[in-house]
Motif scaffolding. Sequence first.
Motif, mmCIF file in Angstrom:
data_model
loop_
_atom_site.group_PDB
_atom_site.id
_atom_site.type_symbol
_atom_site.label_atom_id
_atom_site.label_comp_id
_atom_site.label_asym_id
_atom_site.label_seq_id
_atom_site.Cartn_x
_atom_site.Cartn_y
_atom_site.Cartn_z
ATOM 1 N N UNK A 163 -2.827 9.089 -3.026
ATOM 2 C CA UNK A 163 -1.720 8.787 -3.922
ATOM 3 C C UNK A 163 -0.499 8.267 -3.162
ATOM 4 N N UNK A 164 0.083 7.211 -3.678
ATOM 5 C CA UNK A 164 1.312 6.699 -3.094
ATOM 6 C C UNK A 164 1.113 5.726 -1.951
ATOM 7 N N UNK A 165 -0.131 5.519 -1.491
ATOM 8 C CA UNK A 165 -0.366 4.582 -0.403
ATOM 9 C C UNK A 165 -0.374 3.162 -0.978
ATOM 10 N N UNK A 166 0.428 2.272 -0.388
ATOM 11 C CA UNK A 166 0.591 0.936 -0.942
ATOM 12 C C UNK A 166 -0.372 -0.066 -0.330
ATOM 13 N N UNK A 167 -0.876 -0.933 -1.183
ATOM 14 C CA UNK A 167 -1.669 -2.083 -0.763
ATOM 15 C C UNK A 167 -0.852 -3.322 -1.077
ATOM 16 N N UNK B 153 1.019 -2.547 -4.443
ATOM 17 C CA UNK B 153 0.323 -1.709 -5.408
ATOM 18 C C UNK B 153 0.038 -0.352 -4.785
ATOM 19 N N UNK B 154 0.256 0.700 -5.538
ATOM 20 C CA UNK B 154 -0.067 2.038 -5.052
ATOM 21 C C UNK B 154 -1.511 2.357 -5.375
ATOM 22 N N UNK B 155 -2.189 2.948 -4.407
ATOM 23 C CA UNK B 155 -3.593 3.297 -4.602
ATOM 24 C C UNK B 155 -3.652 4.693 -5.207
ATOM 25 N N UNK B 156 -3.281 4.799 -6.473
ATOM 26 C CA UNK B 156 -3.207 6.108 -7.107
ATOM 27 C C UNK B 156 -4.554 6.567 -7.646
ATOM 28 N N UNK C 111 -8.028 8.163 7.558
ATOM 29 C CA UNK C 111 -6.823 8.505 6.801
ATOM 30 C C UNK C 111 -6.440 9.968 7.007
ATOM 31 N N UNK C 112 -7.425 10.860 7.011
ATOM 32 C CA UNK C 112 -7.141 12.279 7.231
ATOM 33 C C UNK C 112 -6.511 12.499 8.607
ATOM 34 N N UNK C 113 -7.011 11.766 9.608
ATOM 35 C CA UNK C 113 -6.494 11.908 10.964
ATOM 36 C C UNK C 113 -5.078 11.371 11.081
ATOM 37 N N UNK C 114 -4.794 10.254 10.406
ATOM 38 C CA UNK C 114 -3.541 9.542 10.608
ATOM 39 C C UNK C 114 -2.393 10.029 9.737
ATOM 40 N N UNK C 115 -2.673 10.799 8.685
ATOM 41 C CA UNK C 115 -1.605 11.226 7.780
ATOM 42 C C UNK C 115 -0.465 11.928 8.508
ATOM 43 N N UNK C 116 -0.805 12.743 9.510
ATOM 44 C CA UNK C 116 0.209 13.534 10.195
ATOM 45 C C UNK C 116 1.130 12.687 11.058
ATOM 46 N N UNK C 117 0.756 11.414 11.300
ATOM 47 C CA UNK C 117 1.572 10.555 12.159
ATOM 48 C C UNK C 117 2.528 9.646 11.377
ATOM 49 N N UNK D 121 3.569 3.766 8.955
ATOM 50 C CA UNK D 121 4.070 4.022 7.602
ATOM 51 C C UNK D 121 2.959 4.343 6.611
ATOM 52 N N UNK D 122 1.802 4.737 7.117
ATOM 53 C CA UNK D 122 0.703 5.126 6.238
ATOM 54 C C UNK D 122 -0.351 4.046 6.157
ATOM 55 N N UNK D 123 -0.051 2.967 5.411
ATOM 56 C CA UNK D 123 -0.991 1.850 5.318
ATOM 57 C C UNK D 123 -0.449 0.602 6.012
#
Length: 453
Positions: free
Chosen positions: A35-39, A26-29, A67-73, A194-196
């Motif tokens: 947006x676009x982060x999957x659960x 599921x995307x956490x829209x 999340x703000x810190x990790x987005x760039x990775x 991969x984000x989540x």
Amino acid sequence: MSDSNKNESKGFFATMTSMFGNAMHRSVNGLLGYEGVEVINPEGGKDDAEEEAQRGRWRQEDRDSYWKMMQKYIGSDVTSMVTLPVIIFEPMTMLQKIAELMEYSHLLDKADECEDPYMRLVYASSWAISVYYAYERTWKPFNPILGETYEMVNHGGITFLAEQVSHHPPMSAGHAENEHFTYDVTSKLKTKFLGNSLDIYPVGRTRVTLKRDDVVLDLVPPPTKVNNLIFGRTWVDSPGEMIMTNLTTGDKVVLYFQPCGWFGSGRYEVDGYVYNADEEPKILMTGKWNESMSYQPCDLEGEPLPGTELKEVFRVADAPPNDKFQYTYFAHKINSFDTAPKKLLASDSRLRPDRYALEKGDLSKSGSEKSSLEERQRVEKRARESKGHKFTPRWFDLTDEVTPTPWGDLEVYQYNGKYTEHRAAIDTAEVVEEVDVNSIEFNPWQYGNLSTE
């Protein structure tokens, strides 16, 4: 192995789910900025995506900042490049995690005592599977400090030692031995954030030597995926092949860890075969890595032989109910000083102040101690490089061997035997001074007391 061979090897087993993506995504829209982060819910279920995303150990403010810190990775290997909050850690290091393979070491004893070459692989591969129950834990172990060690005795006659031999990239080496086997590992992990979720590739080498006939076994484990790192209930899956090869005879066992499908179908299931050197199936194996494994002789088509039945070879031991970190009794034993030898090395993981503070529930102290250790490690690195020195492990030597793995080449470290001499000298000494382990300061450093200022 070709796809056709894979299909043939499944024999009477149900057709395996081929795509990990069958789990409920599921995307956490609905959450601003996500947006676009999957659960991924392994049980499927009908929960609303936003409600599912809020489950887990994170507070909303912690989740936002992380999340703000990790987005760039996203898309990167984050093995050692990111400083992580202690809220996601367990009070154990990666060196201790390696030692958890020793919980069911009696299976290797049986493999050594067994005269049937195929049953040897049944016992040995069941030993390799047994640790996955511990790997199911969703907490992250601490990265060891360069030069850190972990020692274990008082378990099945085994002497175990692991040492952190490299910081960039993070690499550990381990050696264990008793009267039946020796175990040697060079451990190196490659990750992809991969984000989540996080993909973990075991770029390592594990070798077991069974002493009676000097049989050498080589293990290639499957990759692991950690789901719902930030949103949702964190859970672990290890879809793919585990291959254990008898390098002495050419026999091997190939086991398939099924991916988690819709509503949890296939989760935990392991199926496969022991093959002879001509790649003919001899014994089928089936079970769940979080419960038990069984075996049965089979024909050349992989079907059970008439007059035989499945026999259980391994079952997961009982675990403490409602344990905070999902520890087994053996995991608690690893963390205790009951398994420590006399005159414990000051570099031992048990002595780390951040690990100990987390074990006692003091997250603030654990975080500050962790930051202090990491800064001290950077200071020592600068001091070492300013002198033109290279770090040299104490108990393992870097060899000239570079071995290929499915996920990249690996530099191999070899146990040098010095620890055996060190321990023998202590164990045979007429008088060994009793030392309160709580008074030993954690000290993996090569350059003495350096200021971190």
